[in-house]
Scaffold this motif. Structure first.
Motif, PDB file in Angstrom:
ATOM      1  N   ASP A  73       0.838  -1.187   0.000  1.00 55.81           N
ATOM      2  CA  ASP A  73       0.000   0.000   0.000  1.00 55.81           C
ATOM      3  C   ASP A  73       0.879   1.244   0.000  1.00 55.81           C
ATOM      4  O   ASP A  73       2.110   1.154   0.005  1.00 55.81           O
ATOM      5  N   SER A  79       0.131  -5.230   0.771  1.00 51.76           N
ATOM      6  CA  SER A  79      -1.302  -5.180   0.491  1.00 51.76           C
ATOM      7  C   SER A  79      -1.927  -6.562   0.707  1.00 51.76           C
ATOM      8  O   SER A  79      -1.231  -7.553   0.897  1.00 51.76           O
ATOM      9  N   SER A 188     -13.846   7.212  -3.339  1.00 50.62           N
ATOM     10  CA  SER A 188     -12.486   6.686  -3.335  1.00 50.62           C
ATOM     11  C   SER A 188     -11.678   7.299  -2.200  1.00 50.62           C
ATOM     12  O   SER A 188     -11.964   8.406  -1.728  1.00 50.62           O
ATOM     13  N   TYR A 374      -2.172   8.439  -4.745  1.00 46.28           N
ATOM     14  CA  TYR A 374      -2.734   7.092  -4.756  1.00 46.28           C
ATOM     15  C   TYR A 374      -4.254   7.169  -4.675  1.00 46.28           C
ATOM     16  O   TYR A 374      -4.816   8.058  -4.016  1.00 46.28           O
ATOM     17  N   LYS A 376      -7.591   4.474  -3.917  1.00 41.13           N
ATOM     18  CA  LYS A 376      -8.161   3.164  -3.621  1.00 41.13           C
ATOM     19  C   LYS A 376      -9.664   3.271  -3.818  1.00 41.13           C
ATOM     20  O   LYS A 376     -10.372   3.925  -3.048  1.00 41.13           O
ATOM     21  N   GLU A 380     -12.041  -1.828  -4.973  1.00 39.45           N
ATOM     22  CA  GLU A 380     -10.703  -2.415  -5.105  1.00 39.45           C
ATOM     23  C   GLU A 380     -10.072  -2.639  -3.730  1.00 39.45           C
ATOM     24  O   GLU A 380     -10.471  -2.029  -2.733  1.00 39.45           O
ATOM     25  N   TYR A 383      -4.100   0.205  -3.277  1.00 40.15           N
ATOM     26  CA  TYR A 383      -3.887   1.596  -3.671  1.00 40.15           C
ATOM     27  C   TYR A 383      -3.086   1.638  -4.967  1.00 40.15           C
ATOM     28  O   TYR A 383      -1.962   1.137  -5.034  1.00 40.15           O
TER      29      TYR A 383
END
Length: 398
Positions: A73, A79, A188, A374, A376, A380, A383
């Motif tokens: 991440d 991650s 997001s 970034y 995310k 999902e 990132y």
């Protein structure tokens, strides 16, 4: 008696193995990650671009080393993705390309590899930790890499710090990202990482923008120490002295004695490569014909008893380890490091009560700044990098 002999034999073997692994880690030098056409190190790549890695092992013989990638991440925490979600193929690959040094006083083995390759390709953008381990699955070193695909546009504005007590020593950043023809998704999660030069160990993480519209994210008042232009020396011609090198001696291998470094009282422009280093010599094949020299650093300043001083640069990944701490000797702070021939930038970091700072700071200093955005998405689990900016402070707005 037979049992005792086997027991002590096992203890001796374990001790030797631990000592070997420790020594092995400390013989790894000149770690470089770069693109196909880059002489200096590089950490940002487009998906599919070739990433080249090389390092030297000053130990005896040829060893088995393996490399792998870990998707992370924005904050370099692994991650929650499985390996097959970000790689096509398999990593944990043994490094097969290596060559012994030629015509050098310091013997070493140069290892190199590149990826993507026939073993695997990378599917997703984001942060990646490159890990190199030995045959015992022990970490030898790791490096941080940024991979991206499609990027949005943006800009960085650099000015003097706005606070009165920082205006002479710090620099202020204003970072903008533009989503042309689209909007930033309100569902997001966006994170911004900003760091100075190639020192990824001193990054700022910004969780929320200062201002946000449908098509624009603005991050303001990001303050950094200005630092100073890097000290430097050049050992391309290993026999020569110059304005940085006081003398060159010989004692089994070359000994390069640098002039004493001093704390700069006022700013003076000195062109540098912002902490990077170049492997370079008068030989045809630098990677196996460049020699090593013991470089003697000395810092001529008085420090408080509760202060420590460290030598840092891209050559040691800006890592503040004990082995890079200078020790006081004859009213100087000294350290000796074995470094490969080339051009080196370096600086000094002062530690006091667990806090680290540059040995001096000026608002005029030319630095490179990097800003990475970034995203995310709600659907999902990782990132992704959607914005990557770079700006030099060579033209600061007052």
């Amino acid at each position: 008696m037979h049992f005792k002999l086997n027991f002590y034999t096992i203890l001796i073997f374990i001790f030797f193995l631990d000592f070997y692994c420790f020594s092995q880690e400390n013989t790894i030098k000149s770690i470089r990650v770069h693109g196909a056409q880059n002489k200096t190190q590089k950490f940002n790549y487009k998906l599919g671009e070739s990433i080249n890695v090389s390092f030297d092992d000053l130990g005896i013989g040829v060893n088995d080393y393996y490399y792998s990638l870990v998707h992370c991440d924005y904050n370099w925490v692994p991650s929650n993705l499985f390996k097959n979600e970000y790689l096509v193929g398999m990593d944990d690959i043994r490094i097969l390309n290596y060559r012994r040094s030629f015509n050098t006083l310091q013997n070493y083995t140069n290892y190199n590899f590149k990826f993507p390759n026939n073993n695997f390709t990378i599917k997703l953008g984001g942060n990646y930790l490159l890990k190199v381990k030995n045959r015992n699955d022990e970490l030898i070193f790791e490096r941080k890499i940024f991979l991206f695909n499609k990027l949005i546009s943006g800009s960085i504005e650099i000015s003097r710090a706005k606070k009165i007590n920082l205006i002479q020593t710090h620099q202020n950043l204003k970072v903008k990202f533009y989503c042309n023809g689209c909007i930033f998704d309100s569902k997001s999660d966006y994170k911004l990482i900003v760091f100075q030069n190639s020192n990824l160990n001193k990054q700022k993480i910004i969780n929320q923008p200062t201002y946000k519209t449908g098509g624009q994210l603005i991050y303001d008042n990001l303050v950094f120490e200005g630092g100073n232009e890097f000290y430097n020396f050049d050992t391309k011609n290993i026999f020569s002295s110059n304005s940085e090198i006081k003398s060159v001696n010989f004692n089994n291998i070359y000994e390069t004695i640098l002039y004493n470094d001093f704390k700069q009282k006022s700013y003076s422009f000195n062109p540098d490569i912002n902490g990077e280093y170049l492997i370079n010599s008068t030989s045809l094949e630098n990677h196996v014909e460049s020699d090593y020299t013991r470089v003697h650093f000395s810092y001529n300043e008085k420090l408080d008893s509760n202060q420590k001083i460290y030598l840092v640069g891209a050559f040691n990944n800006f890592e503040l380890f004990n082995k890079y701490e200078l020790k006081k000797s004859e009213n100087l702070y000294k350290i000796t490091l074995k470094l490969k021939q080339g051009f080196y930038n370096y600086s000094y970091i002062i530690e006091e009560n667990g806090l680290y700072k540059n040995n001096t700071n000026f608002w005029q200093t030319e630095n490179d700044y990097y800003a990475i955005l970034y995203e995310k998405k709600l659907t999902e689990r990782f990132y992704n990098i959607i914005g990557f900016l770079k700006k030099s402070s060579d033209n600061i707005v007052n």
